[in-house]
Design a protein around this motif. Structure first.
Motif, mmCIF file in Angstrom:
data_model
loop_
_atom_site.group_PDB
_atom_site.id
_atom_site.type_symbol
_atom_site.label_atom_id
_atom_site.label_comp_id
_atom_site.label_asym_id
_atom_site.label_seq_id
_atom_site.Cartn_x
_atom_site.Cartn_y
_atom_site.Cartn_z
ATOM 1 N N UNK A 186 41.286 69.497 -48.416
ATOM 2 C CA UNK A 186 39.855 69.570 -48.788
ATOM 3 C C UNK A 186 39.233 70.861 -48.276
ATOM 4 N N UNK A 187 39.576 71.235 -47.036
ATOM 5 C CA UNK A 187 39.011 72.455 -46.460
ATOM 6 C C UNK A 187 39.440 73.697 -47.232
ATOM 7 N N UNK A 188 40.641 73.672 -47.766
ATOM 8 C CA UNK A 188 41.163 74.851 -48.458
ATOM 9 C C UNK A 188 40.938 74.816 -49.965
ATOM 10 N N UNK A 189 40.383 73.716 -50.468
ATOM 11 C CA UNK A 189 40.080 73.640 -51.890
ATOM 12 C C UNK A 189 41.266 73.274 -52.760
ATOM 13 N N UNK A 193 51.968 74.883 -49.950
ATOM 14 C CA UNK A 193 51.580 73.557 -49.493
ATOM 15 C C UNK A 193 51.126 73.626 -48.055
ATOM 16 N N UNK A 194 51.247 72.516 -47.344
ATOM 17 C CA UNK A 194 50.787 72.440 -45.969
ATOM 18 C C UNK A 194 51.775 71.612 -45.149
ATOM 19 N N UNK A 195 52.035 72.050 -43.937
ATOM 20 C CA UNK A 195 52.910 71.323 -43.006
ATOM 21 C C UNK A 195 52.081 70.818 -41.838
ATOM 22 N N UNK A 196 52.177 69.549 -41.552
ATOM 23 C CA UNK A 196 51.397 68.932 -40.471
ATOM 24 C C UNK A 196 52.318 68.077 -39.608
ATOM 25 N N UNK A 197 51.828 67.751 -38.432
ATOM 26 C CA UNK A 197 52.562 66.877 -37.515
ATOM 27 C C UNK A 197 51.697 65.668 -37.199
ATOM 28 N N UNK A 198 52.259 64.487 -37.395
ATOM 29 C CA UNK A 198 51.572 63.248 -37.034
ATOM 30 C C UNK A 198 52.372 62.505 -35.990
ATOM 31 N N UNK A 199 51.696 61.763 -35.129
ATOM 32 C CA UNK A 199 52.406 60.999 -34.093
ATOM 33 C C UNK A 199 51.873 59.577 -34.059
ATOM 34 N N UNK A 200 52.764 58.663 -33.725
ATOM 35 C CA UNK A 200 52.395 57.263 -33.581
ATOM 36 C C UNK A 200 53.072 56.679 -32.370
#
Length: 205
Positions: free
Chosen positions: A148-151, A4-11
């Motif tokens: 999307x970039x990784x398909x 999968x993918x791990x991302x960081x979002x901030x608000x």
């Protein structure tokens, strides 16, 4: 290893401050420890009484530090001891800083010190909810882009870790050994903000 993918979002969300916090101190010098402790205690009690008479509730007054130590003097001079008592003061009157400070000065005179003040938001719960929602939206947008970039196609969330920060408006003043203030001293609060960062792991669909 999970795929999968791990991302960081901030608000980050700003709000109008509703509480003023001031850090005041009382500092005295004396030739012995007992005298230093006694004098700082008397003057601290006078400051607390003055602040309460000024309308500060007892629940909004608290000790944040007490220190007693030998004061450095040149060799051959008499030993002296320094005692300090630091008080955290909270007020809902954001425009009454000058009068509040004068009340403390009148009570302690040149023994008064001030380490600074800050404007803050007492209840940040709603701001945190909004910041958390923004952080998650940003994290999902990043994950969708990377998918999307990784398909791949994005799947469900498998893990979330949260970090919170808040940024009160701070003003620093050094009132040490000052002997009186103009009651017209005014300070203006700006916006205060909270920020939430989310580390989110999305599985592949």
């Amino acid at each position: 290893m999970d795929t999968g993918v791990t991302v960081v979002g901030s608000g980050q969300v700003g709000g109008v401050p509703d509480v003023l916090r001031v850090t005041l101190g009382v500092e005295v010098m004396a030739p012995d420890v007992a005298s230093a402790v006694a004098r700082v205690g008397e003057r601290t009690e006078a400051v607390v009484a003055a602040l309460r008479a000024h309308g500060i509730e007892g629940s909004r007054l608290s000790t944040s530090a007490v220190n007693v130590f030998q004061h450095y003097r040149e060799p051959g001079t008499d030993v002296a001891y320094q005692a300090q008592h630091t008080i955290q003061v909270e007020s809902k009157d954001l425009t009454g800083f000058g009068a509040l400070l004068n009340a403390a000065v009148d009570a302690a005179g040149n023994s008064l010190t001030m380490n600074g003040l800050q404007f803050d938001i007492e209840d940040k719960s709603e701001l945190l909810v909004q910041a958390r929602e923004l952080a998650f939206q940003q994290a999902r947008a990043k994950a969708e882009h990377l998918a999307r970039l990784s398909g791949f196609s994005l799947g469900s969330v498998t893990a979330i870790a949260e970090t919170q920060n808040h940024f009160p408006i701070r003003r620093a003043y050094n009132a040490s050994k000052a002997a009186g203030f103009d009651a017209a001293i005014n300070v203006t609060p700006g916006d205060s903000s909270v920020e939430v960062s989310l580390e989110v792991h999305f599985a592949w669909a």
